[in-house]
Design a protein around this motif. Structure first.
Motif, mmCIF file in Angstrom:
data_model
loop_
_atom_site.group_PDB
_atom_site.id
_atom_site.type_symbol
_atom_site.label_atom_id
_atom_site.label_comp_id
_atom_site.label_asym_id
_atom_site.label_seq_id
_atom_site.Cartn_x
_atom_site.Cartn_y
_atom_site.Cartn_z
ATOM 1 N N LYS A 1 0.424 -1.288 0.002
ATOM 2 C CA LYS A 1 -0.137 -0.229 -0.122
ATOM 3 C C LYS A 1 1.447 1.111 -0.413
ATOM 4 O O LYS A 1 1.973 1.106 0.667
ATOM 5 C CB LYS A 1 -1.181 -0.015 1.017
ATOM 6 N N LYS A 2 0.584 2.340 -0.738
ATOM 7 C CA LYS A 2 1.285 3.466 -0.951
ATOM 8 C C LYS A 2 1.036 3.953 0.530
ATOM 9 O O LYS A 2 2.274 5.735 0.312
ATOM 10 C CB LYS A 2 1.370 3.800 -2.609
ATOM 11 N N ASP A 3 -0.061 4.585 0.802
ATOM 12 C CA ASP A 3 -0.174 5.567 1.294
ATOM 13 C C ASP A 3 -0.072 5.064 3.081
ATOM 14 O O ASP A 3 -0.956 6.336 3.934
ATOM 15 C CB ASP A 3 -1.812 5.909 1.989
ATOM 16 N N ASN B 1 -10.996 5.702 -0.404
ATOM 17 C CA ASN B 1 -10.032 5.343 -1.305
ATOM 18 C C ASN B 1 -9.261 3.878 -2.035
ATOM 19 O O ASN B 1 -10.215 3.224 -3.833
ATOM 20 C CB ASN B 1 -9.030 6.354 -2.170
#
Length: 368
Positions: free
Chosen positions: A131-133, A205
């Protein structure tokens, strides 16, 4: 034999709060399942009324009544240091024998608090590891602290492979999520299905509920309703989208739903549009209730549950045209809906609370 040898070991789960959510549901289900074998405590960072049922023998202890969101990196470090001190103190005063963390920040706190008290720790990672966030602060701590835990528990073999290459950890175990036994008991053999498409999940999101809204708009469905159950930061944005497409009479968003089983029982189709998952509880629950399911084939979870064309449909992430096509196909084919329903229930039986809790019990006992 002395009385002490009969005394149950004390285990404690660590999590932010006991609000509605997948990890919170799993902790509640596991705690209820483990209470006959262990003395179970749940340590939360902040006070919250447990959303899911807990056995009266389970103790819940909160670090703080409420927590203000930090406004700076320094504030975040200070807050988490205070939480660590509090968890360490609770573990000591309650004479906990083993700690189990759930979700990244709680995993780090649990590992460090266990080290300070000289007891073993298990940590359970629930998210997509790529996950990027996730804030950089937690990514750095994850790499430094996770290997100090005694066992890292993940939900799928694919996630295990990534963490094996990412971390220098001596013990990584795959344990899937259990279906809540409370939920299982509410399932009826005969369901009166209505023309409802259902989706359940946090409104963020990752879950991409906008994809379902746009698909419904494209299909121009006659006599069908869509119910989106969840809460989260995108609620206003999704409601605005529904209004802008003139779908307010057809699509409804509901939050804080306690009787989720009623919706699983009356819907005819379940659609899951995530772009990222750890292990999708809602999809598993929908299958358990015999709902024909369509899910995006995101990295982790859906393909462990659904064999495409056998007990549901898997569609590529972000392929709107295939999503629309599969919803249309399932709506029009009652025979396929019935086949998916039977096979989905069969698949879900591998994840009953009793089966999964037994696996957790075996892993916990390895550390005493």
């Amino acid at each position: 034999m002395s009385l002490n040898q009969y005394k149950k070991k004390k285990i404690a789960f660590v999590i932010g709060a006991l609000t509605p959510g997948g990890a919170e549901r799993v902790i509640s289900t596991l705690s209820n399942g483990l209470i006959d074998d262990f003395d179970v405590t749940i340590i939360t960072f902040k006070k919250s009324k447990p959303f899911y049922r807990l056995d009266e023998k389970i103790q819940v202890i909160s670090c703080f009544d409420k927590i203000d969101k930090p406004t700076s990196v320094f504030g975040s470090i200070k807050l988490n240091y205070n939480i660590l001190k509090k968890v360490t103190s609770i573990v000591k005063s309650e004479q906990i024998d083993l700690l189990i963390g759930f979700i990244t920040s709680a995993n780090i706190i649990a590992t460090l608090a266990a080290k300070r008290n000289g007891i073993p720790s298990l940590i359970s990672e629930r998210n997509d590891p790529l996950k990027k966030d996730i804030p950089r602060f937690w990514l750095i701590l994850r790499k430094l602290v996770y290997p100090k835990s005694d066992n890292l528990i993940v939900q799928t073999e694919k996630v295990k492979a990534i963490y094996t290459s990412m971390l220098n950890h001596k013990s990584i175990t795959v344990l899937p999520n259990p279906i809540s036994s409370d939920l299982s008991q509410l399932r009826k053999n005969e369901a009166k299905r209505e023309k409802i498409i259902l989706t359940v999940g946090r409104l963020n999101n990752d879950k991409r509920q906008d994809k379902l809204i746009k698909a419904v708009n494209e299909l121009k469905l006659e006599g069908w309703k869509v119910i989106i159950i969840g809460k989260g930061p995108n609620k206003d944005k999704l409601n605005n989208l529904i209004e802008s497409l003139n779908l307010s009479d057809q699509i409804e968003i509901l939050s804080n739903i306690k009787n989720i089983h009623d919706y699983y029982m009356k819907a005819s189709i379940f659609v899951f549009t995530s772009k990222a998952e750890g292990f999708p509880n809602a999809l598993l629950e929908a299958m358990h209730f015999g709902l024909p399911c369509i899910s995006t084939d995101c990295n982790y979870g859906p393909s462990d549950l659904i064999t495409d064309g056998k007990d549901g449909f898997l569609v590529p992430v972000n392929d709107q045209s295939i999503l629309v096509k599969k919803i249309d196909e399932l709506i029009k084919d009652d025979k396929l809906k019935a086949q998916f329903s039977i096979n989905a229930i069969e698949t879900s039986l591998n994840y009953t609370s009793k089966k999964v809790t037994e696996k957790w019990k075996n892993v916990i006992n390895q550390h005493f």
